[in-house]
Scaffold this motif. Sequence first.
Motif, mmCIF file in Angstrom:
data_model
loop_
_atom_site.group_PDB
_atom_site.id
_atom_site.type_symbol
_atom_site.label_atom_id
_atom_site.label_comp_id
_atom_site.label_asym_id
_atom_site.label_seq_id
_atom_site.Cartn_x
_atom_site.Cartn_y
_atom_site.Cartn_z
ATOM 1 N N THR A 100 30.991 -38.774 15.100
ATOM 2 C CA THR A 100 31.427 -40.161 14.994
ATOM 3 C C THR A 100 31.495 -40.827 16.367
ATOM 4 O O THR A 100 31.523 -42.053 16.462
ATOM 5 C CB THR A 100 32.805 -40.248 14.314
ATOM 6 N N ALA A 101 31.555 -40.032 17.440
ATOM 7 C CA ALA A 101 31.613 -40.605 18.786
ATOM 8 C C ALA A 101 30.223 -40.911 19.327
ATOM 9 O O ALA A 101 30.045 -41.869 20.082
ATOM 10 C CB ALA A 101 32.342 -39.645 19.728
ATOM 11 N N LEU A 102 29.231 -40.093 18.966
ATOM 12 C CA LEU A 102 27.855 -40.362 19.379
ATOM 13 C C LEU A 102 27.253 -41.441 18.480
ATOM 14 O O LEU A 102 27.507 -41.470 17.277
ATOM 15 C CB LEU A 102 27.020 -39.081 19.294
ATOM 16 N N ASN A 103 26.451 -42.316 19.072
ATOM 17 C CA ASN A 103 25.809 -43.376 18.293
ATOM 18 C C ASN A 103 24.615 -42.782 17.536
ATOM 19 O O ASN A 103 23.674 -42.272 18.159
ATOM 20 C CB ASN A 103 25.340 -44.499 19.217
ATOM 21 N N PRO A 104 24.629 -42.824 16.198
ATOM 22 C CA PRO A 104 23.577 -42.140 15.436
ATOM 23 C C PRO A 104 22.195 -42.758 15.560
ATOM 24 O O PRO A 104 21.199 -42.106 15.232
ATOM 25 C CB PRO A 104 24.091 -42.233 13.987
ATOM 26 N N VAL A 105 22.087 -44.008 16.029
ATOM 27 C CA VAL A 105 20.779 -44.664 16.087
ATOM 28 C C VAL A 105 20.193 -44.696 17.502
ATOM 29 O O VAL A 105 19.119 -45.245 17.710
ATOM 30 C CB VAL A 105 20.856 -46.104 15.519
ATOM 31 N N GLY A 109 19.563 -38.724 25.026
ATOM 32 C CA GLY A 109 19.310 -38.889 26.454
ATOM 33 C C GLY A 109 19.736 -40.258 26.952
ATOM 34 O O GLY A 109 20.308 -40.384 28.048
ATOM 35 N N ALA A 110 19.477 -41.284 26.146
ATOM 36 C CA ALA A 110 19.864 -42.645 26.530
ATOM 37 C C ALA A 110 21.380 -42.772 26.582
ATOM 38 O O ALA A 110 21.932 -43.478 27.445
ATOM 39 C CB ALA A 110 19.274 -43.647 25.550
ATOM 40 N N GLN A 111 22.081 -42.083 25.680
ATOM 41 C CA GLN A 111 23.542 -42.170 25.656
ATOM 42 C C GLN A 111 24.157 -41.460 26.861
ATOM 43 O O GLN A 111 25.145 -41.925 27.427
ATOM 44 C CB GLN A 111 24.074 -41.579 24.351
ATOM 45 N N ILE A 112 23.572 -40.329 27.254
ATOM 46 C CA ILE A 112 24.074 -39.625 28.435
ATOM 47 C C ILE A 112 23.748 -40.413 29.698
ATOM 48 O O ILE A 112 24.535 -40.455 30.655
ATOM 49 C CB ILE A 112 23.468 -38.209 28.507
ATOM 50 N N ALA A 113 22.582 -41.072 29.704
ATOM 51 C CA ALA A 113 22.147 -41.819 30.891
ATOM 52 C C ALA A 113 22.896 -43.133 31.071
ATOM 53 O O ALA A 113 22.970 -43.651 32.198
ATOM 54 C CB ALA A 113 20.640 -42.093 30.800
ATOM 55 N N PHE A 150 17.782 -37.441 18.217
ATOM 56 C CA PHE A 150 18.950 -38.178 17.759
ATOM 57 C C PHE A 150 20.099 -37.199 17.482
ATOM 58 O O PHE A 150 19.862 -35.993 17.262
ATOM 59 C CB PHE A 150 18.610 -38.977 16.500
ATOM 60 N N PRO A 151 21.348 -37.666 17.463
ATOM 61 C CA PRO A 151 22.485 -36.753 17.276
ATOM 62 C C PRO A 151 22.394 -35.868 16.042
ATOM 63 O O PRO A 151 22.788 -34.695 16.092
ATOM 64 C CB PRO A 151 23.686 -37.706 17.195
ATOM 65 N N HIS A 152 21.866 -36.392 14.938
ATOM 66 C CA HIS A 152 21.845 -35.599 13.707
ATOM 67 C C HIS A 152 20.878 -34.409 13.797
ATOM 68 O O HIS A 152 20.915 -33.516 12.939
ATOM 69 C CB HIS A 152 21.466 -36.481 12.505
ATOM 70 N N GLY A 157 28.046 -27.594 17.387
ATOM 71 C CA GLY A 157 28.349 -27.108 18.732
ATOM 72 C C GLY A 157 27.517 -27.795 19.794
ATOM 73 O O GLY A 157 28.005 -28.103 20.888
ATOM 74 N N GLN A 158 26.256 -28.070 19.486
ATOM 75 C CA GLN A 158 25.390 -28.751 20.445
ATOM 76 C C GLN A 158 25.823 -30.205 20.633
ATOM 77 O O GLN A 158 25.777 -30.733 21.748
ATOM 78 C CB GLN A 158 23.938 -28.681 19.977
ATOM 79 N N ARG A 159 26.276 -30.853 19.561
ATOM 80 C CA ARG A 159 26.767 -32.232 19.695
ATOM 81 C C ARG A 159 28.001 -32.271 20.591
ATOM 82 O O ARG A 159 28.173 -33.204 21.380
ATOM 83 C CB ARG A 159 27.063 -32.835 18.320
ATOM 84 N N GLN A 160 28.864 -31.266 20.458
ATOM 85 C CA GLN A 160 30.034 -31.221 21.334
ATOM 86 C C GLN A 160 29.604 -31.044 22.791
ATOM 87 O O GLN A 160 30.185 -31.635 23.703
ATOM 88 C CB GLN A 160 30.960 -30.087 20.901
ATOM 89 N N ARG A 161 28.577 -30.216 23.017
ATOM 90 C CA ARG A 161 28.051 -30.043 24.367
ATOM 91 C C ARG A 161 27.475 -31.362 24.898
ATOM 92 O O ARG A 161 27.618 -31.679 26.090
ATOM 93 C CB ARG A 161 26.978 -28.954 24.376
#
Length: 338
Positions: A100-105, A109-113, A150-152, A157-161
């Motif tokens: 729910t914290a990561l943007n699904p769309v 890489g763009a979210q980390i950047a 994409f997050p999905h 565990g990888q999403r938490q990372r």
Amino acid sequence: MAALLEARHLRVDLHTQRGTATAVRDVSFTLERGDTLGLIGESGCGKSLTALALIGLQPEGARVSGSLRLDGQELVGLADRGWRRLRGNRIAIIFQEPMTALNPVHRVGAQIAEPLRLHRGLGAQAAREKAIALMARVGIPEPARRVDSFPHQFSGGQRQRLMIAMALACEPDVLIADEPTTALDVTVQQQILALIRELVAERGMALVLISHDLGLIAQNARQMLVMYGGAVVESGPAASVFHHPAHPYTRGLLAARPSLAQRLVAHRGDRLPTIPGTVPDLFHLPPGCPFAGRCPFTEDPCFTDTPPRVDLDARHRFWCRRAQVVLRAAGLADEDTA
């Protein structure tokens, strides 16, 4: 020299259609660089709302008062523009549920950047390369290939990372981890916690760790706050609180956690010790001790009188108006001296 992060009498009032409720009251602590603080308590005790107040993300309609200082800078009352300069840059958070914290769309890489581009002024290519390096650092396999996924397309565990990579992108001074291992299997939990410990030691960050898991706090926090009803009922070095718990609520929490010996000899149908009753509604907290009524030592004045602070030593303290009786029952005081 100012502490890295210092809270003094921090308070959060929620203004709702039902009225005003004090969800967090009189929370105080000091964090130096490389220090670790654990927050424990049942659901609804104010842990996560405290974390949101520390990063300026309290709910709409909430009012934060008291004092919160980062390197001497007062944050209570800071305008949203000021918070945006700090959030994700000097202070970052790992949320409880990454899906729910990561943007699904948006690609991961763009979210980390994004914080690298906003706070460090990196160009698109440089930020992308840094994102790939961060993904590799937190253990994502084939990061150069998966940076545009994409997050999905990642496991829990990888999403938490990925959340950790995003939080650490700008090498913040303070990292808040709100239940960072919830819903992860034991092996992944240990990997995530080891990674957080390593990064805190490596970068000298201060860590605020929130969890229901007492073992997790015992292993990863040097100091701790026990919260109940939005208030701190006991605080001190984690080792001292775990070995010599004083407040009846702290003792109840620790008693409800089964030891390995209990698990080995337990029979089907055996019940663990429990704390009777439930966490009170924020709108119906007693004006005195928030634990009044559930506490076996409750007297009528406990419902109305503010519990005084009792110092067990220079750093370990708890709040209780019946401290002498409680300490005798806990075996922390002699009959003659208490």
